[in-house]
Design an enzyme around this catalytic site. Sequence first.
Site, short mmCIF file in Angstrom:
data_model
loop_
_atom_site.label_atom_id
_atom_site.label_comp_id
_atom_site.label_asym_id
_atom_site.label_seq_id
_atom_site.Cartn_x
_atom_site.Cartn_y
_atom_site.Cartn_z
N ASP A 2 94.46 55.76 18.00
CA ASP A 2 95.10 55.13 16.83
C ASP A 2 96.00 53.97 17.28
O ASP A 2 96.53 53.98 18.39
CB ASP A 2 95.93 56.19 16.08
N HIS A 34 90.79 46.15 17.61
CA HIS A 34 89.63 47.02 17.83
C HIS A 34 88.88 46.59 19.10
O HIS A 34 88.42 47.44 19.87
CB HIS A 34 88.70 46.98 16.61
N LEU A 74 79.97 63.85 32.94
CA LEU A 74 80.90 63.86 31.79
C LEU A 74 80.07 63.81 30.52
O LEU A 74 79.13 63.02 30.42
CB LEU A 74 81.82 62.63 31.84
C1 IPE Z 1 92.16 58.42 12.43
O1 IPE Z 1 92.94 57.27 12.37
C2 IPE Z 1 90.73 58.05 12.61
C3 IPE Z 1 90.39 57.42 13.88
C4 IPE Z 1 91.19 57.27 14.92
C5 IPE Z 1 89.03 56.96 13.98
P1 IPE Z 1 93.42 56.68 10.95
O2 IPE Z 1 94.31 55.54 11.29
O3 IPE Z 1 92.25 56.40 10.10
O4 IPE Z 1 94.23 57.93 10.36
P2 IPE Z 1 95.36 58.02 9.25
O5 IPE Z 1 94.81 57.35 8.02
O6 IPE Z 1 96.56 57.28 9.78
O7 IPE Z 1 95.62 59.49 9.08
C1 IPE Z 2 92.38 53.16 15.10
O1 IPE Z 2 93.26 52.13 14.87
C2 IPE Z 2 90.93 52.73 14.92
C3 IPE Z 2 90.30 53.26 13.71
C4 IPE Z 2 90.82 54.13 12.89
C5 IPE Z 2 88.97 52.78 13.41
P1 IPE Z 2 93.74 51.75 13.40
O2 IPE Z 2 92.82 50.70 12.87
O3 IPE Z 2 93.90 52.95 12.56
O4 IPE Z 2 95.14 51.10 13.72
P2 IPE Z 2 96.47 51.20 12.86
O5 IPE Z 2 96.76 52.65 12.61
O6 IPE Z 2 96.19 50.46 11.57
O7 IPE Z 2 97.50 50.52 13.70
MG MG Z 3 95.48 54.20 12.17
#
Ligand code: IPE
Ligand code: IPE
Ligand code: MG
Length: 244
Positions: free
Chosen positions: A17, A34, A128
């Site tokens: 995240d 990303h 792995l």
């Molecule tokens: C969880 O992250 C999903 C992934 C890391 C792919 P999100 O950023 O989507 O989760 P929430 O919405 O903060 O719970």
């Molecule tokens: C995690 O990073 C990747 C996915 C959920 C696809 P986020 O895109 O959720 O990043 P934040 O939480 O907005 O910083």
């Molecule tokens: Mg996120």
Amino acid sequence: MPGPDAEPPRHVAIIMDGNGRWAERRGLPRAAGHVAGVEAVRRVVRAAPTHGIGTLTLYAFSSDNWRRPEPEVRMLMSLLRAYLRDECAACARSGVRLRVIGRRDRLPVALAEAIEQAETATAGGDCLELRVAIDYSARDAILRAATLLRDTPPTREQFGAALAASTHAGACAPDVDLVVRTAGEQRLSDFLLWESAYAELWFTRTLWPDFGAAHLAAAVRAFERRERRYGALPGGTQPLAESA
Ligand code: IPE
Ligand code: IPE
Ligand code: MG
């Protein structure tokens, strides 16, 4: 200090995240976060076997992530496809077996094809097991498994096998030992709910694109200091009871 008998986590699951925040802090579009996140994936995949980790599950796209703006979703789909396409030769060489868990029927055809190719090309890997969760929802997976088994009350083992089948996971992975979540959030966001029943949880404020081998090592060290009890008393070593 880890105890002398400290076991490494066999199965580590990571909720990657903070990509968006990483980019926003630099005045960049979220997509740049990303892209940088893919480099962190490469670092962690290289480091995992050095800690004795046999299975690594990475949460890449949740079923709820379809709720994001369409251009971001499209960008993520093509990034995932490029990752699988570019990485599968290196994975095959280094003994990494790639599997994608989640639903496949809503993915762009090109991504679904890249998944099949990557899984076939790396099927012989035994160093792995790298599982990438795409269009994954633990609650939906549990519901699908329950549908598969509706005529037979299953044991936990049978239910685990149905769950694996319902997410294209192939063979059942061991239970998750350690869940890592980056970017300061402390929630599971519908990830591996059944498999993480006794997982240890480790959270860091580090944003995913900044995560690397040293962070993974810190998570493993923290895991090795934990005492896992499974409901027994400290020092109790009985295995978990099977459900009736
Ligand atoms: C969880 O992250 C999903 C992934 C890391 C792919 P999100 O950023 O989507 O989760 P929430 O919405 O903060 O719970
Ligand atoms: C995690 O990073 C990747 C996915 C959920 C696809 P986020 O895109 O959720 O990043 P934040 O939480 O907005 O910083
Ligand atoms: Mg996120």
